[in-house]
Design a protein around this motif. Structure first.
Motif, mmCIF file in Angstrom:
data_model
loop_
_atom_site.group_PDB
_atom_site.id
_atom_site.type_symbol
_atom_site.label_atom_id
_atom_site.label_comp_id
_atom_site.label_asym_id
_atom_site.label_seq_id
_atom_site.Cartn_x
_atom_site.Cartn_y
_atom_site.Cartn_z
ATOM 1 N N ASN A 1 0.432 9.020 0.199
ATOM 2 C CA ASN A 1 1.680 8.576 -0.434
ATOM 3 C C ASN A 1 1.901 9.267 -1.773
ATOM 4 N N PHE A 2 0.823 9.510 -2.513
ATOM 5 C CA PHE A 2 0.903 10.233 -3.782
ATOM 6 C C PHE A 2 1.495 11.620 -3.549
ATOM 7 N N GLU A 3 0.998 12.299 -2.530
ATOM 8 C CA GLU A 3 1.490 13.650 -2.227
ATOM 9 C C GLU A 3 2.946 13.622 -1.777
ATOM 10 N N MET A 4 3.326 12.598 -1.025
ATOM 11 C CA MET A 4 4.709 12.472 -0.595
ATOM 12 C C MET A 4 5.619 12.269 -1.818
ATOM 13 N N MET A 5 5.231 11.384 -2.726
ATOM 14 C CA MET A 5 6.030 11.137 -3.922
ATOM 15 C C MET A 5 6.076 12.371 -4.819
ATOM 16 N N ARG A 6 4.973 13.085 -4.864
ATOM 17 C CA ARG A 6 4.923 14.327 -5.635
ATOM 18 C C ARG A 6 5.980 15.303 -5.118
ATOM 19 N N LEU B 1 0.837 -1.202 0.000
ATOM 20 C CA LEU B 1 0.000 0.000 0.000
ATOM 21 C C LEU B 1 0.873 1.254 0.000
ATOM 22 N N LYS B 2 1.917 1.265 0.810
ATOM 23 C CA LYS B 2 2.818 2.422 0.855
ATOM 24 C C LYS B 2 3.540 2.644 -0.465
ATOM 25 N N ASN B 3 3.642 1.584 -1.276
ATOM 26 C CA ASN B 3 4.296 1.696 -2.575
ATOM 27 C C ASN B 3 3.309 1.920 -3.710
ATOM 28 N N GLY B 4 2.060 2.241 -3.359
ATOM 29 C CA GLY B 4 1.104 2.654 -4.374
ATOM 30 C C GLY B 4 0.206 1.572 -4.926
ATOM 31 N N CYS B 5 0.159 0.411 -4.307
ATOM 32 C CA CYS B 5 -0.694 -0.681 -4.792
ATOM 33 C C CYS B 5 -2.016 -0.729 -4.034
ATOM 34 N N TRP B 6 -3.068 -1.063 -4.739
ATOM 35 C CA TRP B 6 -4.310 -1.435 -4.080
ATOM 36 C C TRP B 6 -4.115 -2.851 -3.559
ATOM 37 N N VAL B 7 -4.323 -3.086 -2.298
ATOM 38 C CA VAL B 7 -4.165 -4.424 -1.736
ATOM 39 C C VAL B 7 -5.522 -5.120 -1.801
ATOM 40 N N VAL B 8 -5.577 -6.168 -2.586
ATOM 41 C CA VAL B 8 -6.819 -6.890 -2.834
ATOM 42 C C VAL B 8 -7.066 -7.936 -1.761
ATOM 43 N N ASP B 9 -6.007 -8.584 -1.286
ATOM 44 C CA ASP B 9 -6.179 -9.678 -0.334
ATOM 45 C C ASP B 9 -4.854 -9.970 0.351
ATOM 46 N N ARG B 10 -4.930 -10.701 1.468
ATOM 47 C CA ARG B 10 -3.745 -11.204 2.154
ATOM 48 C C ARG B 10 -3.932 -12.707 2.318
ATOM 49 N N GLU C 1 -11.584 -4.536 -13.369
ATOM 50 C CA GLU C 1 -12.630 -3.537 -13.087
ATOM 51 C C GLU C 1 -12.065 -2.199 -12.625
ATOM 52 N N ARG C 2 -10.738 -2.156 -12.421
ATOM 53 C CA ARG C 2 -10.086 -0.952 -11.887
ATOM 54 C C ARG C 2 -10.771 -0.525 -10.585
ATOM 55 N N ARG C 3 -10.981 -1.527 -9.728
ATOM 56 C CA ARG C 3 -11.700 -1.343 -8.472
ATOM 57 C C ARG C 3 -10.951 -0.408 -7.528
ATOM 58 N N VAL C 4 -11.703 0.397 -6.819
ATOM 59 C CA VAL C 4 -11.171 1.291 -5.802
ATOM 60 C C VAL C 4 -11.585 0.725 -4.443
ATOM 61 N N PHE C 5 -10.617 0.617 -3.544
ATOM 62 C CA PHE C 5 -10.878 0.138 -2.195
ATOM 63 C C PHE C 5 -10.917 1.364 -1.282
ATOM 64 N N GLU C 6 -12.124 1.758 -0.910
ATOM 65 C CA GLU C 6 -12.329 3.015 -0.176
ATOM 66 C C GLU C 6 -11.496 3.113 1.090
ATOM 67 N N ASP C 7 -11.271 1.985 1.765
ATOM 68 C CA ASP C 7 -10.490 2.024 3.002
ATOM 69 C C ASP C 7 -9.004 2.287 2.761
ATOM 70 N N GLN C 8 -8.567 2.286 1.496
ATOM 71 C CA GLN C 8 -7.163 2.513 1.165
ATOM 72 C C GLN C 8 -6.920 3.859 0.485
ATOM 73 N N VAL C 9 -7.970 4.558 0.140
ATOM 74 C CA VAL C 9 -7.852 5.806 -0.632
ATOM 75 C C VAL C 9 -7.007 6.846 0.104
ATOM 76 N N ALA C 10 -7.274 7.093 1.376
ATOM 77 C CA ALA C 10 -6.553 8.135 2.116
ATOM 78 C C ALA C 10 -5.055 7.838 2.179
ATOM 79 N N THR C 11 -4.691 6.587 2.432
ATOM 80 C CA THR C 11 -3.273 6.220 2.500
ATOM 81 C C THR C 11 -2.604 6.397 1.145
ATOM 82 N N LEU C 12 -3.270 5.959 0.081
ATOM 83 C CA LEU C 12 -2.676 6.115 -1.248
ATOM 84 C C LEU C 12 -2.547 7.586 -1.629
#
Length: 112
Positions: free
Chosen positions: A80-85, A25-34, A66-77
């Motif tokens: 991280n986007f802003e940090m990389m920016r 997640l910190k590296n920009g991936c949507w985590v689908v499962d563990r 489906e290019r699914r968005v996982f709402e519980d991960q949006v804020a973290t991503l």
């Protein structure tokens, strides 16, 4: 957009799948499962565990398709986007190819 499954051997450390998921997640991936399973010992893995992994792979493929968005991960991503920016902006003179790649990918969110 990247999607991932955190896969590891449960017997080594039950916290490991969570650690791997957070790293992805910190590296920009949507985590689908563990999934707690060792691919190195696939031939010795119980059929139930193999089924769990294969089900997770199906969910991974579906999420990417489906290019699914996982709402519980949006804020973290987004964080991280802003940090990389910021990194791209700081190092744009040293690594101009990264800056150009950023601008081509996200023209509405320039790093400066």
């Amino acid at each position: 957009t990247a999607y991932a499954i955190s896969e590891c051997d449960w017997s080594s450390d039950v916290c490991l799948p969570i650690y791997l998921a957070k790293t992805l997640l910190k590296n920009g991936c949507w985590v689908v499962d563990r999934v707690g399973i060792s691919m190195a010992e696939w031939s010795q893995v119980e059929e139930e565990k193999k089924g769990q992994l294969l089900d997770a792979v199906d969910r991974l493929v579906g999420a990417a398709r489906e290019r699914r968005v996982f709402e519980d991960q949006v804020a973290t991503l987004q964080e991280n986007f802003e940090m990389m920016r910021g990194y791209v902006s700081c190092f744009k003179d040293e690594f101009p190819h990264e800056y150009r790649a950023w601008i081509s990918r996200w023209p509405d969110c320039p790093p400066d």
